[in-house]
Write an enzyme that holds these catalytic residues in place. Structure first.
Site, PDB file in Angstrom:
ATOM      1  NE  ARG A  46      61.578  34.809  50.587  1.00  0.00           N
ATOM      2  CZ  ARG A  46      62.083  36.004  50.320  1.00  0.00           C
ATOM      3  NH1 ARG A  46      62.206  36.900  51.277  1.00  0.00           N
ATOM      4  NH2 ARG A  46      62.502  36.290  49.121  1.00  0.00           N
ATOM      5  CE  LYS A 144      47.341  46.001  39.177  1.00  0.00           C
ATOM      6  NZ  LYS A 144      46.805  47.330  39.583  1.00  0.00           N
ATOM      7  CG  ASP A 173      41.034  43.799  35.487  1.00  0.00           C
ATOM      8  OD1 ASP A 173      40.325  44.261  36.411  1.00  0.00           O
ATOM      9  OD2 ASP A 173      41.610  44.525  34.661  1.00  0.00           O
ATOM     10  CG  HIS A 174      39.999  43.785  41.667  1.00  0.00           C
ATOM     11  ND1 HIS A 174      41.060  44.559  41.277  1.00  0.00           N
ATOM     12  CD2 HIS A 174      39.197  44.605  42.377  1.00  0.00           C
ATOM     13  CE1 HIS A 174      40.906  45.788  41.739  1.00  0.00           C
ATOM     14  NE2 HIS A 174      39.776  45.851  42.417  1.00  0.00           N
ATOM     15  CG  ASP A 231      47.770  50.912  40.225  1.00  0.00           C
ATOM     16  OD1 ASP A 231      47.992  49.704  40.469  1.00  0.00           O
ATOM     17  OD2 ASP A 231      47.086  51.639  40.976  1.00  0.00           O
ATOM     18  CG  HIS A 236      41.349  47.914  37.308  1.00  0.00           C
ATOM     19  ND1 HIS A 236      41.482  46.551  37.327  1.00  0.00           N
ATOM     20  CD2 HIS A 236      42.096  48.373  38.359  1.00  0.00           C
ATOM     21  CE1 HIS A 236      42.259  46.192  38.346  1.00  0.00           C
ATOM     22  NE2 HIS A 236      42.648  47.286  38.978  1.00  0.00           N
TER      23      HIS A 236
HETATM   24  C1  BG6 Z   1      44.191  47.960  42.224  1.00  0.00           C
HETATM   25  C2  BG6 Z   1      45.214  49.050  42.173  1.00  0.00           C
HETATM   26  O1  BG6 Z   1      44.318  47.137  41.091  1.00  0.00           O
HETATM   27  O2  BG6 Z   1      42.894  48.527  42.239  1.00  0.00           O
HETATM   28  C3  BG6 Z   1      45.046  49.990  43.351  1.00  0.00           C
HETATM   29  O3  BG6 Z   1      46.512  48.492  42.213  1.00  0.00           O
HETATM   30  C4  BG6 Z   1      43.629  50.495  43.443  1.00  0.00           C
HETATM   31  O4  BG6 Z   1      45.946  51.077  43.247  1.00  0.00           O
HETATM   32  C5  BG6 Z   1      42.631  49.341  43.365  1.00  0.00           C
HETATM   33  O5  BG6 Z   1      43.470  51.182  44.663  1.00  0.00           O
HETATM   34  C6  BG6 Z   1      41.221  49.850  43.258  1.00  0.00           C
HETATM   35  O6  BG6 Z   1      40.310  48.784  43.381  1.00  0.00           O
HETATM   36  P1  BG6 Z   1      38.830  49.040  43.901  1.00  0.00           P
HETATM   37  O7  BG6 Z   1      38.190  47.697  43.798  1.00  0.00           O
HETATM   38  O8  BG6 Z   1      38.935  49.555  45.293  1.00  0.00           O
HETATM   39  O9  BG6 Z   1      38.223  50.051  42.979  1.00  0.00           O
END
Ligand code: BG6
Length: 486
Positions: A46, A144, A173-174, A231, A236
């Site tokens: 935006r 997500k 999904d990181h 979350d 994860h």
């Molecule tokens: C995200 C969540 O997907 O993953 C967050 O929304 C969380 O709440 C985060 O803090 C954790 O990721 P990482 O890579 O720091 O373990």
């Protein structure tokens, strides 16, 4: 086969994720020479930036979030030259034509990354389609949360599917981009000695922990509607569980790996509402000290009363031949005693101890896969303490250590998003989540939530800086199992 695109379009280009992760990751790929030579990156959001002012914005983000030793003025300059910007309101159909004009010819391939609120996905996709930005070769990456429950996730998937077939949809999904997570596959399927005991005969239980020290982090609006189950567990933790539990895929590719993960999700034992209180514990942090720092309670941070869970522990089962009777204990929480993501595999005890008559005590072996902050694999084995044993045999549990940090000290530690962005740009879906996976995950999560509602299960308070409510300890202790490392 690698099939790189010539253009990347980044929605949510001024957001938190873009600043902390996406821009630094793209810069990382750029400096390693991994981005296609002429690749341009167009940011859209935006905010009323021009190309020039967006480059300033990106430069500030890199300044703030790149480690010192990665900053190189000329590399940053060359990277910024790839960036362009177009102010875009995803909810306004009139926004899309100027965006399409800005992007121009997409015959060299386009990848779109939607790092925006999912409530905007539908209008974004319609808008893209209306101006020909969802054509045959275009790929879309989705951040997500992919829904709120099974129904909303289906709606999103349906809306996306109208414009993008599954082969061009990349659900992120990181955790799957993390090296240590991919290492689970190397460990299991690149070695011969784990697999014969990797089943209900060899393994007593599996524990998966993702503990965080952080609290709400200015994300009250999102977190309050999500909670720890949606979350962290839905995505994860269940992905980690699938990598631990799946059958060996025939090939390391998107079809075979995702087929096997999907089977695991479909094998998760569905909880009936009346079983939920026995198999789940929810918590919400009260105030306390985390790492010597006093922090407020969740509701104080939020500024209103809430029954959102910031901690959840679950006893899960994978109902198939390999895993019959093996509990998978899952837990995650905010404001915990430590930041730690870890999988602990507890093997069965030896069938008979020849040392018992001489006083020697044995501990069952345990394999610990530490994903973060440190990266290591540790196998706890029994060894004899040096000595003449006249007062009995002394045995001790000692670690066989594989420090991935030390072993690969020379390789740069990449952000998980570097891998995922490169795979999106090059079109490799192996580390992305397929529609059937995501929907099976939600189905299992929804059953737990339904149980919480049916039983009016409210989160128990736990002090910030602890390992969650006492009930989480009881969840495993009543099975004779102790959470690793408490
Ligand atoms: C995200 C969540 O997907 O993953 C967050 O929304 C969380 O709440 C985060 O803090 C954790 O990721 P990482 O890579 O720091 O373990």
């Amino acid at each position: 086969p690698r099939d790189p695109v010539a253009k990347l379009l980044l929605f949510g280009a001024t957001g938190d994720l873009a600043q902390r992760m996406l821009l630094p990751s793209l810069y990382g790929l750029h400096t390693d020479g991994l981005l296609p030579a002429g690749l341009t990156i167009t940011g859209a959001a935006r905010h009323d930036y021009s190309d020039e002012t967006y480059r300033d914005f990106a430069k500030k983000a890199l300044d703030e979030f790149l480690p010192e030793d990665r900053k190189d003025e000329s590399a940053v300059g060359a990277f910024l030259d790839r960036l362009f910007y177009q102010p875009t309101d995803l909810s306004d159909p009139a926004s899309f034509q100027p965006l399409a004009d800005k992007i121009g010819d997409i015959s060299g391939g386009l990848a779109i990354y939607l790092s925006t609120a999912p409530s905007l996905f539908e209008s974004a996709i319609e808008g893209l389609q209306s101006v020909g930005l969802a054509g045959n070769t275009v790929r879309v990456g989705l951040e997500k949360p992919l829904g709120y429950d099974l129904e909303s996730s289906r709606e999103i998937n349906d809306a996306v599917a109208k414009a993008f077939p599954e082969e061009r949809t990349f659900r992120i999904d990181h955790y799957l981009g993390k090296e240590t997570v991919q290492n689970i596959l190397a460990l299991r399927f690149g070695n011969s000695f784990f697999e014969p005991v990797w089943n209900a005969q060899g393994i007593d239980n599996v524990q998966i922990t993702i503990a965080e020290k952080v609290g709400l982090e200015e994300r009250a609006g999102y977190y309050e509607t999500a909670g720890a189950l949606r979350d962290m567990v839905q995505n994860h933790i269940l992905q980690l569980l699938a990598l631990i539990a799946m059958e060996p895929p025939a090939h390391f590719d998107g079809a075979d790996v995702r087929d096997e993960k999907s089977k695991v999700f479909r094998s998760l034992r569905m909880m009936k509402p009346e079983e939920v209180p026995h198999n789940t514990v929810t918590g919400q942090y009260s105030d306390g000290a985390v790492g010597g720092q006093f922090v407020k309670s969740y509701t104080e941070e939020l500024g209103k009363p809430s029954t959102t869970e910031t901690f959840v522990a679950i006893k899960a089962h994978v109902d198939n031949w390999r895993w019959q009777g093996v509990p998978f204990y899952l837990r995650t929480g905010k404001r915990m005693a430590a930041r730690r993501s870890e999988i602990a595999i507890q093997f069965k005890a030896v069938p008979h101890s020849m040392f018992a008559g001489r006083g020697g005590l044995l501990q069952p072996n345990m394999l610990i896969i530490r994903l973060q902050p440190e990266e290591y694999v540790q196998l706890l084995v029994m060894a004899k303490e040096p000595g003449l044993d006249r007062d009995g045999v002394r045995l001790r549990e000692v670690p066989l250590n594989l420090s991935l940090d030390a072993e690969f000290a020379k390789s740069r530690r990449r952000i998980a998003y570097e891998r995922l962005l490169l795979d999106l740009i090059e079109g490799d879906q192996t580390l992305f989540v397929r529609r059937d996976e995501v929907e099976a995950q939600w189905k299992w999560i929804d059953a737990i939530r339904a149980g919480w509602v049916a039983n009016d299960q409210k989160p128990k308070s736990y002090p910030s800086g602890s390992w969650g409510p006492n009930a989480a300890v009881a969840l495993t202790e009543r099975d004779g199992v102790t959470w690793q490392d408490d």
